[in-house]
Write a protein that holds these residues in place. Structure first.
Motif, PDB file in Angstrom:
ATOM      1  N   VAL A   2       0.854  -1.179   0.000  1.00 37.08           N
ATOM      2  CA  VAL A   2       0.000   0.000   0.000  1.00 37.08           C
ATOM      3  C   VAL A   2       0.891   1.230   0.000  1.00 37.08           C
ATOM      4  CG1 VAL A   2      -1.737   1.299   1.257  1.00 37.08           C
ATOM      5  CG2 VAL A   2      -1.845  -1.206   1.218  1.00 37.08           C
ATOM      6  N   GLN A   3       0.586   2.164  -0.891  1.00 35.94           N
ATOM      7  CA  GLN A   3       1.318   3.421  -0.952  1.00 35.94           C
ATOM      8  C   GLN A   3       0.396   4.555  -0.503  1.00 35.94           C
ATOM      9  OE1 GLN A   3       1.148   1.429  -4.002  1.00 35.94           O
ATOM     10  NE2 GLN A   3       2.821   0.280  -3.058  1.00 35.94           N
ATOM     11  N   LEU A   4       0.960   5.510   0.223  1.00 32.81           N
ATOM     12  CA  LEU A   4       0.193   6.626   0.768  1.00 32.81           C
ATOM     13  C   LEU A   4       0.801   7.948   0.328  1.00 32.81           C
ATOM     14  CD1 LEU A   4      -0.161   5.340   4.454  1.00 32.81           C
ATOM     15  CD2 LEU A   4      -1.783   5.050   2.571  1.00 32.81           C
ATOM     16  N   VAL A   5      -0.046   8.884  -0.072  1.00 32.69           N
ATOM     17  CA  VAL A   5       0.395  10.228  -0.435  1.00 32.69           C
ATOM     18  C   VAL A   5      -0.458  11.234   0.322  1.00 32.69           C
ATOM     19  CG1 VAL A   5       0.673  11.898  -2.286  1.00 32.69           C
ATOM     20  CG2 VAL A   5       1.133   9.478  -2.726  1.00 32.69           C
ATOM     21  N   GLU A   6       0.210  12.090   1.077  1.00 32.46           N
ATOM     22  CA  GLU A   6      -0.485  13.079   1.894  1.00 32.46           C
ATOM     23  C   GLU A   6      -0.542  14.434   1.201  1.00 32.46           C
ATOM     24  OE1 GLU A   6       1.840  11.421   5.796  1.00 32.46           O
ATOM     25  OE2 GLU A   6       0.880  13.385   5.905  1.00 32.46           O
ATOM     26  N   SER A   7      -1.527  15.220   1.631  1.00 35.29           N
ATOM     27  CA  SER A   7      -1.635  16.602   1.159  1.00 35.29           C
ATOM     28  C   SER A   7      -2.412  17.407   2.187  1.00 35.29           C
ATOM     29  CB  SER A   7      -2.329  16.667  -0.204  1.00 35.29           C
ATOM     30  OG  SER A   7      -3.631  16.125  -0.120  1.00 35.29           O
ATOM     31  N   GLY A   8      -2.307  18.725   2.082  1.00 32.76           N
ATOM     32  CA  GLY A   8      -3.166  19.580   2.878  1.00 32.76           C
ATOM     33  C   GLY A   8      -2.511  20.335   4.016  1.00 32.76           C
ATOM     34  N   GLY A   9      -1.237  20.125   4.264  1.00 31.00           N
ATOM     35  CA  GLY A   9      -0.592  20.864   5.347  1.00 31.00           C
ATOM     36  C   GLY A   9      -0.364  22.313   4.969  1.00 31.00           C
ATOM     37  N   GLY A  10       0.156  23.080   5.929  1.00 29.74           N
ATOM     38  CA  GLY A  10       0.445  24.477   5.663  1.00 29.74           C
ATOM     39  C   GLY A  10       0.527  25.289   6.931  1.00 29.74           C
ATOM     40  N   LEU A  11       0.511  26.600   6.753  1.00 26.94           N
ATOM     41  CA  LEU A  11       0.556  27.524   7.878  1.00 26.94           C
ATOM     42  C   LEU A  11      -0.848  28.075   8.108  1.00 26.94           C
ATOM     43  CD1 LEU A  11       3.262  30.155   8.610  1.00 26.94           C
ATOM     44  CD2 LEU A  11       0.862  30.827   8.680  1.00 26.94           C
ATOM     45  N   VAL A  12      -1.266  28.048   9.356  1.00 29.52           N
ATOM     46  CA  VAL A  12      -2.606  28.529   9.694  1.00 29.52           C
ATOM     47  C   VAL A  12      -2.524  29.271  11.022  1.00 29.52           C
ATOM     48  CG1 VAL A  12      -3.212  26.345  10.812  1.00 29.52           C
ATOM     49  CG2 VAL A  12      -5.025  27.850   9.978  1.00 29.52           C
ATOM     50  N   GLN A  13      -3.275  30.320  11.155  1.00 26.06           N
ATOM     51  CA  GLN A  13      -3.295  31.092  12.390  1.00 26.06           C
ATOM     52  C   GLN A  13      -4.050  30.340  13.481  1.00 26.06           C
ATOM     53  OE1 GLN A  13      -1.446  33.898  12.763  1.00 26.06           O
ATOM     54  NE2 GLN A  13      -0.793  33.392  10.671  1.00 26.06           N
ATOM     55  N   ALA A  14      -3.750  30.679  14.715  1.00 23.31           N
ATOM     56  CA  ALA A  14      -4.424  30.057  15.865  1.00 23.31           C
ATOM     57  C   ALA A  14      -5.943  30.203  15.723  1.00 23.31           C
ATOM     58  CB  ALA A  14      -3.942  30.693  17.155  1.00 23.31           C
ATOM     59  N   ASN A  83      -9.684  21.469  13.646  1.00 24.18           N
ATOM     60  CA  ASN A  83     -10.303  22.754  13.975  1.00 24.18           C
ATOM     61  C   ASN A  83      -9.689  23.325  15.251  1.00 24.18           C
ATOM     62  OD1 ASN A  83     -12.110  22.409  11.783  1.00 24.18           O
ATOM     63  ND2 ASN A  83     -13.552  21.298  13.099  1.00 24.18           N
ATOM     64  N   SER A  84      -9.894  24.605  15.460  1.00 24.20           N
ATOM     65  CA  SER A  84      -9.398  25.289  16.665  1.00 24.20           C
ATOM     66  C   SER A  84      -7.930  24.994  16.896  1.00 24.20           C
ATOM     67  CB  SER A  84     -10.225  24.879  17.885  1.00 24.20           C
ATOM     68  OG  SER A  84     -11.588  25.190  17.711  1.00 24.20           O
ATOM     69  N   LEU A  85      -7.137  25.112  15.855  1.00 19.47           N
ATOM     70  CA  LEU A  85      -5.713  24.794  15.961  1.00 19.47           C
ATOM     71  C   LEU A  85      -5.003  25.772  16.880  1.00 19.47           C
ATOM     72  CD1 LEU A  85      -5.202  23.890  12.239  1.00 19.47           C
ATOM     73  CD2 LEU A  85      -4.622  22.392  14.150  1.00 19.47           C
ATOM     74  N   ASN A  86      -3.996  25.265  17.579  1.00 22.69           N
ATOM     75  CA  ASN A  86      -3.185  26.101  18.456  1.00 22.69           C
ATOM     76  C   ASN A  86      -1.710  25.784  18.214  1.00 22.69           C
ATOM     77  OD1 ASN A  86      -2.311  23.930  20.381  1.00 22.69           O
ATOM     78  ND2 ASN A  86      -4.520  23.822  20.757  1.00 22.69           N
ATOM     79  N   PRO A  87      -0.805  26.618  18.720  1.00 24.52           N
ATOM     80  CA  PRO A  87       0.623  26.408  18.431  1.00 24.52           C
ATOM     81  C   PRO A  87       1.137  25.023  18.823  1.00 24.52           C
ATOM     82  CG  PRO A  87       0.291  28.598  19.293  1.00 24.52           C
ATOM     83  CD  PRO A  87      -1.033  27.891  19.406  1.00 24.52           C
ATOM     84  N   GLU A  88       0.523  24.395  19.828  1.00 23.04           N
ATOM     85  CA  GLU A  88       0.970  23.061  20.240  1.00 23.04           C
ATOM     86  C   GLU A  88       0.646  21.996  19.211  1.00 23.04           C
ATOM     87  OE1 GLU A  88       1.348  25.750  23.120  1.00 23.04           O
ATOM     88  OE2 GLU A  88      -0.675  25.222  22.426  1.00 23.04           O
ATOM     89  N   VAL A 115       2.452  21.021   9.410  1.00 24.23           N
ATOM     90  CA  VAL A 115       1.401  21.926   9.876  1.00 24.23           C
ATOM     91  C   VAL A 115       2.044  22.895  10.864  1.00 24.23           C
ATOM     92  CG1 VAL A 115      -0.737  22.130  11.194  1.00 24.23           C
ATOM     93  CG2 VAL A 115      -0.454  20.272   9.537  1.00 24.23           C
ATOM     94  N   THR A 116       1.913  24.176  10.595  1.00 22.87           N
ATOM     95  CA  THR A 116       2.514  25.196  11.455  1.00 22.87           C
ATOM     96  C   THR A 116       1.451  26.171  11.919  1.00 22.87           C
ATOM     97  OG1 THR A 116       4.620  25.032  10.269  1.00 22.87           O
ATOM     98  CG2 THR A 116       4.278  26.988  11.632  1.00 22.87           C
ATOM     99  N   VAL A 117       1.385  26.339  13.250  1.00 23.72           N
ATOM    100  CA  VAL A 117       0.462  27.291  13.861  1.00 23.72           C
ATOM    101  C   VAL A 117       1.312  28.266  14.656  1.00 23.72           C
ATOM    102  CG1 VAL A 117      -1.610  27.593  15.257  1.00 23.72           C
ATOM    103  CG2 VAL A 117      -1.231  25.435  14.041  1.00 23.72           C
ATOM    104  N   PRO A 118       1.535  29.470  14.173  1.00 20.54           N
ATOM    105  CA  PRO A 118       2.420  30.420  14.868  1.00 20.54           C
ATOM    106  C   PRO A 118       1.836  30.847  16.207  1.00 20.54           C
ATOM    107  CG  PRO A 118       1.997  31.106  12.607  1.00 20.54           C
ATOM    108  CD  PRO A 118       1.039  30.003  12.911  1.00 20.54           C
TER     109      PRO A 118
END
Length: 119
Positions: A2-14, A83-88, A115-118
């Motif tokens: 089985v091969q897996l390909v991810e997508s959708g990460g990025g920078l998002v505000q808190a 949802n409700s992402l935080n820096p942690e 995934v980065t949450v400043p």
């Protein structure tokens, strides 16, 4: 295999949201467990959410009520709605599946998505 390909990460505000996707190919009929893990900077990889065939999802206490794992069988794709992402929550996120070949169990990992949450 089985091969897996991810997508959708990025920078998002808190307090923002992201949805990660993990597309599977190959012997997807043999998959029996699926999950998302993450590795924060300088820390060990940890389980975020998991689901097995016919079972209910399990979540790490730190994401309960905020993250949702789901499966689209028609597209052979697994999602993680965050949802409700935080820096942690900042980490590299990996999808994982477990599958059987005969009596032997194998695992496959995605390539990881940041995934980065400043703060």
């Amino acid at each position: 295999q089985v091969q897996l390909v991810e997508s959708g990460g990025g920078l998002v505000q808190a307090w923002g949201s992201l949805r990660l996707a993990c597309a599977a190919s190959g012997s997807t009929f043999s998959i029996n467990t699926m999950g998302w893990y993450r590795q924060p900077p300088g820390k060990k990889r940890e389980l975020v959410a998991a689901i097995s065939s016919g079972g209910s999802p399990d979540y790490a206490d730190t994401v309960k009520g905020r993250f949702t794992i789901s499966i689209d069988n028609a597209k052979n794709t697994m999602y993680l709605q965050m949802n409700s992402l935080n820096p942690e929550d900042t980490a590299v996120y990996y999808c994982n599946v477990g599958y059987l070949v005969g009596l032997r169990r194998y695992a496959s990992w995605g390539q990881g998505t940041q995934v980065t949450v400043p703060s």
